[in-house]
Design a protein around this motif. Structure first.
Motif, mmCIF file in Angstrom:
data_model
loop_
_atom_site.group_PDB
_atom_site.id
_atom_site.type_symbol
_atom_site.label_atom_id
_atom_site.label_comp_id
_atom_site.label_asym_id
_atom_site.label_seq_id
_atom_site.Cartn_x
_atom_site.Cartn_y
_atom_site.Cartn_z
ATOM 1 N N TRP A 104 -93.627 -53.331 -40.882
ATOM 2 C CA TRP A 104 -92.446 -52.823 -41.576
ATOM 3 C C TRP A 104 -91.995 -51.525 -40.929
ATOM 4 O O TRP A 104 -92.798 -50.774 -40.368
ATOM 5 C CB TRP A 104 -92.762 -52.562 -43.061
ATOM 6 N N GLU A 105 -90.699 -51.253 -41.018
ATOM 7 C CA GLU A 105 -90.148 -50.005 -40.501
ATOM 8 C C GLU A 105 -89.373 -49.300 -41.604
ATOM 9 O O GLU A 105 -88.810 -49.943 -42.493
ATOM 10 C CB GLU A 105 -89.220 -50.275 -39.313
ATOM 11 N N PRO A 106 -89.332 -47.946 -41.569
ATOM 12 C CA PRO A 106 -88.542 -47.227 -42.581
ATOM 13 C C PRO A 106 -87.066 -47.621 -42.488
ATOM 14 O O PRO A 106 -86.506 -47.720 -41.407
ATOM 15 C CB PRO A 106 -88.744 -45.758 -42.203
ATOM 16 N N TYR A 107 -86.455 -47.827 -43.642
ATOM 17 C CA TYR A 107 -85.055 -48.235 -43.668
ATOM 18 C C TYR A 107 -84.174 -47.190 -44.373
ATOM 19 O O TYR A 107 -83.130 -46.803 -43.851
ATOM 20 C CB TYR A 107 -84.922 -49.583 -44.373
ATOM 21 N N SER A 108 -84.585 -46.724 -45.544
ATOM 22 C CA SER A 108 -83.793 -45.732 -46.270
ATOM 23 C C SER A 108 -84.701 -44.963 -47.206
ATOM 24 O O SER A 108 -85.821 -45.379 -47.500
ATOM 25 C CB SER A 108 -82.657 -46.395 -47.053
ATOM 26 N N ARG A 109 -84.185 -43.837 -47.657
ATOM 27 C CA ARG A 109 -84.905 -43.047 -48.650
ATOM 28 C C ARG A 109 -83.893 -42.306 -49.522
ATOM 29 O O ARG A 109 -82.755 -42.075 -49.111
ATOM 30 C CB ARG A 109 -85.870 -42.059 -48.005
ATOM 31 N N ALA A 110 -84.330 -41.928 -50.705
ATOM 32 C CA ALA A 110 -83.455 -41.220 -51.640
ATOM 33 C C ALA A 110 -84.319 -40.456 -52.633
ATOM 34 O O ALA A 110 -85.542 -40.581 -52.641
ATOM 35 C CB ALA A 110 -82.534 -42.205 -52.364
ATOM 36 N N PHE A 111 -83.676 -39.661 -53.480
ATOM 37 C CA PHE A 111 -84.349 -38.908 -54.534
ATOM 38 C C PHE A 111 -85.409 -37.958 -53.961
ATOM 39 O O PHE A 111 -86.506 -37.839 -54.499
ATOM 40 C CB PHE A 111 -84.976 -39.854 -55.562
#
Length: 546
Positions: free
Chosen positions: A396-403
């Motif tokens: 898996w690869e990082p796709y998005s982040r929030a908060f």
């Protein structure tokens, strides 16, 4: 951190046109004369001052009158000792209040009935923080009435007897109520309620509920500020029970239970430090869906010393059924995300999907278009992360982040009527970080999480009996279901609720519990707190007896 300060609801809601803001609600707070501000009060005042929908006009000071609700000497002594031992917390830094303090009037309550003070104040509503009867002239001049929280009636001085009766009676939860009184209907009526899991100490229980009561009260105040309509009572006045102080018998029974709880907690602490005690979960799988599954007919996927499985998520891909789960070994303090396959002959482990130095859990796996995403709980990183499959199911690869910087847990994404929604258990706290007490909803743009708009009624659910997510959201036969934890009897993850979402839009949220699963469907269980399904198969986890 205040979510409203970071994310503001779009003013172009619905019509796309900005509406003129209504005049702020003018609020007064009734307090006991000479009583220092408690942390929950300071949190509430800070939020009122930060929100342009409200104008905190005055503190109305009252003195205790003879004949009012008083607890006995033994109850006071037990409550004060309990509070000193288990409810201590650091002072809340109320920066806005310190700056605005000189602009807020401080008036003796009896003086408000005088014409000059009444005309000068022109209050819309009063928040009662002290159990004292308000003069009739004051009540008659409040178009939005008097609001009070139930814990106000279980307080004297700095000590509270809230929770002593619940714990001495072995109640599964403690209830918080928000009351309304008006001149036309002066009887106390319930307009909002929440249930919270009982703590090992009544004083800690009371302090916890006070902090969380700010969420419930602010939500309802925001509602009336926007709608200008009084809430519809949830209970008739004659159904509201009097909150009487516990007597000698109940207090003594509670003191004995508290001593036992302290001894048990001390033993658990020692055992955990020696890596001799680990919570052990097991999995049960069977055929069925969220609206008709029978856990008594499920087949166990048992744990091993090196593979204790919890928070299971199923995912059907290319004719195979994969199982993602939180995985840890006996004595571990953190977990990783593992994956395996459910086959005709049973369960086959595949490997680690996500690892790292922080604890990972709740591996919500979902598909959007041709891509597969994974959104685990990354609470220790203080953010929400979404990962995209590069080589399913292990890479898996990082796709998005929030908060970023937010304390969130057990987040889930879903589409409803073409709109993406994010549900997450966010902890807004000072002394009690807790992810079981409040559910927040946000409209988002999908897995990219570039657009995040808070629901107008956040937190949409308050109370640890139903707030915490327990799996993904399901749409079945045109009905929407949310698995939710039932935290009760002092046990995290004691049971599982199946909630039917009856209304979901940016103006309102409403759900009803249509089913509750308790840990009695198989022998030897003490809890169950997660559900998922894919195709015709479902899976849930359950806690084993220690």
């Amino acid at each position: 951190m205040n979510w409203e300060a970071a994310l503001s609801t779009s003013p172009e809601h619905k019509s796309g046109q900005k509406s003129a803001p209504a005049a702020p609600l003018r609020i007064g707070i009734v307090r006991r004369q000479g009583q220092p501000f408690e942390n929950w009060e300071l949190q509430l005042i800070e939020r009122l001052l930060a929100d342009r929908r409200f104008h905190l006009v005055a503190f109305l000071n009252a003195s205790k009158r003879a004949g009012e609700n008083q607890a006995g000497m033994l109850t006071r002594m037990v409550a004060q000792l309990d509070g000193a031992l288990f409810a201590r917390q650091s002072d809340y830094g109320a920066k806005r209040f310190e700056r605005a303090r000189g602009t807020i009037l401080t008036i003796p309550l009896d003086n408000v009935v005088e014409d000059g003070d009444r005309n000068r104040l022109q209050l819309d509503l009063i928040l009662r923080h002290f159990d004292v009867k308000l003069p009739d002239p004051v009540l008659r001049n409040l178009p939005r009435g008097v609001w009070s929280l139930s814990h106000v009636y279980t307080q004297w001085g700095s000590a509270s007897w809230d929770g002593i009766a619940d714990m001495s009676a072995g109640a599964p939860t403690s209830q918080l109520s928000l009351f309304l009184e008006t001149a036309r209907q002066p009887e106390r009526r319930v307009i909002a309620q929440a249930e919270f899991n009982v703590k090992f100490s009544a004083a800690r229980n009371a302090a916890f509920i006070k902090e969380k009561s700010v969420l419930l009260l602010m939500r309802e105040l925001r509602r009336i500020a926007e709608t200008r309509k009084l809430p519809v009572p949830r209970k008739a006045p004659d159904a509201v029970q009097a909150l009487s102080p516990p007597g000698v018998f109940k207090t003594g029974r509670y003191a004995a239970a508290l001593a036992k709880n302290i001894a048990q907690r001390a033993l658990k602490t020692v055992r955990r430090a020696a890596h001799q005690e680990t919570t052990v979960w097991t999995l049960f799988s069977g055929r069925g869906a969220i609206d008709d599954f029978d856990p008594s007919e499920a087949i166990e996927i048992p744990p091993t010393d090196t593979a204790i499985k919890a928070d299971p998520f199923l995912f059907h891909h290319e004719g195979r059924t994969y199982l993602f789960y939180e995985n840890y070994a006996l004595g571990d303090e953190r977990a990783h995300i593992a994956v395996g396959e459910i086959t005709r002959s049973g369960f086959e482990p595949i490997g680690i999907a996500l690892g790292g130095t922080e604890h990972l859990s709740f591996p919500f796996v979902f598909r959007e278009g041709d891509e597969i995403f994974l959104m685990p709980e990354t609470h220790q990183r203080k953010r929400i992360e979404i990962w995209r499959a590069v080589s399913f199911p292990l890479i898996w690869e990082p796709y998005s982040r929030a908060f970023e910087g937010w304390s969130t847990a057990d987040s889930t994404l879903f589409k409803h009527r073409g709109q993406w929604w994010l549900f997450t258990n966010l902890s807004e706290h000072h002394a009690f970080e807790d992810h079981c007490s409040a559910l927040y909803a946000f409209q988002v743009d999908g897995p990219a999480l570039k657009r995040v708009v808070p629901h107008r009624r956040n937190p949409i659910v308050v109370g640890s009996a139903t707030a915490r997510n327990a799996g993904r959201i399901f749409s079945r036969h045109r009905r929407l279901y949310r698995p939710a934890q039932y935290n009760a009897h002092g046990i995290y993850g004691y049971g599982l609720n199946i909630m039917e979402i009856e209304q979901l839009d940016m103006d309102e949220y409403r759900e009803t519990c249509v089913r509750r699963i308790l840990p009695d469907f198989k022998p030897g269980l003490t809890g169950c707190h997660h559900f998922d399904a894919s195709g015709s198969r479902y899976i849930l986890d359950a806690r084993l007896n220690a």
